[in-house]
Design a protein around this motif. Structure first.
Motif, PDB file in Angstrom:
ATOM      1  N   VAL A  35       0.810  -1.172  -0.033  1.00  0.00           N
ATOM      2  CA  VAL A  35      -0.089  -0.087   0.069  1.00  0.00           C
ATOM      3  C   VAL A  35       0.727   1.269  -0.142  1.00  0.00           C
ATOM      4  O   VAL A  35       1.788   1.368   0.869  1.00  0.00           O
ATOM      5  N   LEU A  36       0.829   2.076  -0.880  1.00  0.00           N
ATOM      6  CA  LEU A  36       1.490   3.335  -1.003  1.00  0.00           C
ATOM      7  C   LEU A  36       1.016   4.248  -0.233  1.00  0.00           C
ATOM      8  O   LEU A  36       1.358   5.319   0.622  1.00  0.00           O
ATOM      9  N   ALA A  37      -0.695   4.850  -0.582  1.00  0.00           N
ATOM     10  CA  ALA A  37      -1.383   5.871   0.099  1.00  0.00           C
ATOM     11  C   ALA A  37      -2.764   5.305   0.409  1.00  0.00           C
ATOM     12  O   ALA A  37      -3.586   4.557  -0.415  1.00  0.00           O
ATOM     13  N   LEU A  38      -3.462   5.911   1.325  1.00  0.00           N
ATOM     14  CA  LEU A  38      -4.876   5.890   1.904  1.00  0.00           C
ATOM     15  C   LEU A  38      -5.354   6.984   2.094  1.00  0.00           C
ATOM     16  O   LEU A  38      -4.519   7.880   2.918  1.00  0.00           O
ATOM     17  N   THR A  39      -6.660   7.223   1.902  1.00  0.00           N
ATOM     18  CA  THR A  39      -7.146   8.519   2.113  1.00  0.00           C
ATOM     19  C   THR A  39      -8.491   8.004   2.651  1.00  0.00           C
ATOM     20  O   THR A  39      -9.497   6.877   2.339  1.00  0.00           O
ATOM     21  N   ALA A  40      -9.086   8.842   3.470  1.00  0.00           N
ATOM     22  CA  ALA A  40     -10.668   8.923   4.157  1.00  0.00           C
ATOM     23  C   ALA A  40     -11.089  10.370   4.205  1.00  0.00           C
ATOM     24  O   ALA A  40     -10.315  11.352   4.376  1.00  0.00           O
ATOM     25  N   TYR A  41     -12.300  10.340   4.514  1.00  0.00           N
ATOM     26  CA  TYR A  41     -12.812  11.802   4.483  1.00  0.00           C
ATOM     27  C   TYR A  41     -12.901  12.225   5.942  1.00  0.00           C
ATOM     28  O   TYR A  41     -12.482  13.211   6.409  1.00  0.00           O
ATOM     29  N   SER A  42     -13.456  11.387   7.198  1.00  0.00           N
ATOM     30  CA  SER A  42     -13.572  11.960   8.338  1.00  0.00           C
ATOM     31  C   SER A  42     -13.078  10.552   9.380  1.00  0.00           C
ATOM     32  O   SER A  42     -12.988  11.138  10.609  1.00  0.00           O
ATOM     33  N   ALA A  82      -1.401  13.881   5.832  1.00  0.00           N
ATOM     34  CA  ALA A  82      -1.830  15.282   5.302  1.00  0.00           C
ATOM     35  C   ALA A  82      -3.291  15.425   5.159  1.00  0.00           C
ATOM     36  O   ALA A  82      -4.083  14.257   5.567  1.00  0.00           O
ATOM     37  N   ALA A  83      -3.811  16.548   4.693  1.00  0.00           N
ATOM     38  CA  ALA A  83      -5.252  16.681   4.808  1.00  0.00           C
ATOM     39  C   ALA A  83      -5.528  17.737   3.815  1.00  0.00           C
ATOM     40  O   ALA A  83      -4.918  18.424   3.295  1.00  0.00           O
ATOM     41  N   GLY A  84      -6.915  17.490   3.555  1.00  0.00           N
ATOM     42  CA  GLY A  84      -7.507  18.625   2.357  1.00  0.00           C
ATOM     43  C   GLY A  84      -7.501  18.024   0.977  1.00  0.00           C
ATOM     44  O   GLY A  84      -7.027  16.797   0.638  1.00  0.00           O
ATOM     45  N   ASP A  85      -8.279  18.808   0.151  1.00  0.00           N
ATOM     46  CA  ASP A  85      -8.531  18.269  -1.141  1.00  0.00           C
ATOM     47  C   ASP A  85      -7.142  18.269  -1.721  1.00  0.00           C
ATOM     48  O   ASP A  85      -7.042  17.479  -2.920  1.00  0.00           O
ATOM     49  N   GLU A  86      -6.343  19.382  -1.854  1.00  0.00           N
ATOM     50  CA  GLU A  86      -4.891  19.196  -2.438  1.00  0.00           C
ATOM     51  C   GLU A  86      -4.163  18.046  -2.028  1.00  0.00           C
ATOM     52  O   GLU A  86      -3.526  17.271  -2.981  1.00  0.00           O
ATOM     53  N   ALA A  87      -4.379  17.451  -0.971  1.00  0.00           N
ATOM     54  CA  ALA A  87      -3.782  16.457  -0.372  1.00  0.00           C
ATOM     55  C   ALA A  87      -4.401  14.962  -0.963  1.00  0.00           C
ATOM     56  O   ALA A  87      -3.474  14.172  -1.246  1.00  0.00           O
ATOM     57  N   LEU A  88      -5.711  15.107  -1.067  1.00  0.00           N
ATOM     58  CA  LEU A  88      -6.249  13.942  -1.933  1.00  0.00           C
ATOM     59  C   LEU A  88      -5.810  13.659  -3.324  1.00  0.00           C
ATOM     60  O   LEU A  88      -5.423  12.848  -3.735  1.00  0.00           O
ATOM     61  N   ILE A  89      -5.485  14.881  -4.027  1.00  0.00           N
ATOM     62  CA  ILE A  89      -4.913  14.784  -5.522  1.00  0.00           C
ATOM     63  C   ILE A  89      -3.526  14.329  -5.480  1.00  0.00           C
ATOM     64  O   ILE A  89      -3.188  13.638  -6.262  1.00  0.00           O
ATOM     65  N   GLU A  90      -2.880  15.025  -4.384  1.00  0.00           N
ATOM     66  CA  GLU A  90      -1.473  14.570  -4.271  1.00  0.00           C
ATOM     67  C   GLU A  90      -1.351  12.754  -4.071  1.00  0.00           C
ATOM     68  O   GLU A  90      -0.517  12.293  -4.430  1.00  0.00           O
ATOM     69  N   ALA A  91      -2.200  12.464  -3.287  1.00  0.00           N
ATOM     70  CA  ALA A  91      -2.282  11.100  -2.836  1.00  0.00           C
ATOM     71  C   ALA A  91      -2.380  10.151  -4.238  1.00  0.00           C
ATOM     72  O   ALA A  91      -1.837   9.325  -4.580  1.00  0.00           O
TER      73      ALA A  91
END
Length: 390
Positions: A35-42, A82-91
């Protein structure tokens, strides 16, 4: 694929149902995936736990107010927070072999596009990308040489049996639909349906919103729009067939009369496993299909009068322009109103139809246009909701 060569995976929406199933499969095949990156909203605690468990490089929380908590939970682990919309794009832009695009709603548009623009293999589990921005997304896929693998069970089924080298030989795509919990009921019978009844799907374990979409058959209508963008067929080559057992997940009919179908037990881990392992196959811990145990499979034509949402989706696809994006936004507002007890079940298609009638916007030329259309549709649908409140 040799076992010692691992595929790197980024999971956008790691704490949702598709994300959790993806991580479950990876956990069973750690020799094949990292796993390279994981994201979630809350869900910050769940995100941090998964990031540590899978030794991810990066964990991103969409809700910026929870960055401090995420950093504290990951302190000393070596996982970047990291956090926020730009960080989601970076992921999404980080160089993983596969991106599981499972963020629900419009929030998934920009990260998915970022993955496509770097030519990634994208396992797509976000409806809005194709319903609201299908032309834009597919143009980017072609330009950047990305690979788009549909995760939705119906589209994944078609992908497995569609001969892309002989697309002109395809006569029809047949999307199967369970019919939801209200199969066989008349329009009149649906007037007093409650939210509890609507979310009780007979075959699939899903969230409240998608369960209501299945009950209204809007879900199948959105899938028709998605199929038009995913496969090189015309609008009139896409049909819907009600199949209550959810064993045949969809079919492709060829010009010689052959019909190829993909069958399996109703478990999302099958299409997810297909997408992760593509172009190979991998083991998935799903119940093996026993046709002898099932005994019989049945089929029937959909009732477009009782389930008006399916017809509205087809009409939106025919209309083109901004109509599919408006349909999607208005439906989300209507379903939210129904689940909160503000409007009735049959108010959902009525509210969507009224919103569609009020907006005549051109097809989006950019993601900014998509968000503008979405915002205006939600505003008008909100006004309709207020006027229809019980």
């Amino acid at each position: 694929m040799v076992d010692t060569i691992q595929k790197s995976v980024t999971v956008l929406g790691a704490t949702g149902s598709v994300g959790q199933s993806t991580l479950d499969l990876i956990s069973r095949n750690r020799n094949k995936f990292n796993v390279l990156a994981l994201t979630a909203y809350s869900r910050v605690e769940e995100l941090a736990k998964a990031a540590i468990s899978f030794n991810a490089q990066l964990a991103v929380i969409g809700d910026e107010s929870k960055l401090g908590t995420l950093k504290a939970l990951l302190a000393g682990t070596g996982v970047e927070a990291a956090a926020g919309d730009e960080a989601l794009i970076e992921a999404a832009a980080r160089p993983s072999d596969i991106v599981m695009a499972a963020i629900v709603g419009a929030a998934g548009l920009r990260p998915t596009m970022a993955a496509v623009r770097r030519g990634a293999t994208v396992a797509l589990a976000n409806k809005e990308c194709l319903v609201c921005a299908g032309d834009l997304l597919m143009a980017e896929v072609a330009e950047h040489g990305a690979t788009l693998l549909p995760v939705d069970s119906e589209h994944n089924a078609i992908y497995q049996v569609f001969d892309f080298g002989a697309a002109k030989a395809v006569d029809r795509l047949i999307l199967t639909a369970s019919g939801g919990p209200f199969l066989g009921r008349s329009r009149h019978d649906l007037l007093d349906v409650t939210p509890a009844q609507a979310v009780a799907h007979p075959n699939w374990d899903m969230g409240a919103k998608i369960s209501v979409d299945s009950a209204t058959m809007m879900n199948k209508g959105l899938e028709v729009i998605e199929a038009f963008h995913l496969f090189p067929v015309s609008k009139d080559q896409i049909e819907v067939l009600v199949h209550p057992q959810s064993v045949i997940h969809s079919m492709v009919e060829y010009q010689d009369g052959s019909v190829l179908a993909q069958l399996g037990s109703p478990d999302m881990r099958t299409p997810i496993a297909y997408s992760l392992a593509w172009p190979e196959r991998m083991e998935a811990p799903v119940k093996r299909l026993s046709l002898a145990e099932i005994g019989s499979l049945t089929f029937q034509a959909p009732d477009y009068e009782a389930f008006r949402c399916l017809a509205l989706a087809k009409e939106a696809l025919d209309a083109g322009g901004a109509a599919p994006a408006v349909l999607n936004a208005a439906n989300e507002v209507a379903v939210g109103g129904f689940l909160s007890g503000q409007i009735g079940f049959m108010d959902i298609p009525a509210l969507v139809e009224e919103t569609l009638a009020q907006i005549d916007m051109k097809a989006p030329q950019s993601l900014t246009n998509v968000f503008e259309i979405d915002q205006e549709a939600r505003r008008l649908a909100g006004l309709q909701l207020e006027s229809r409140k019980k």
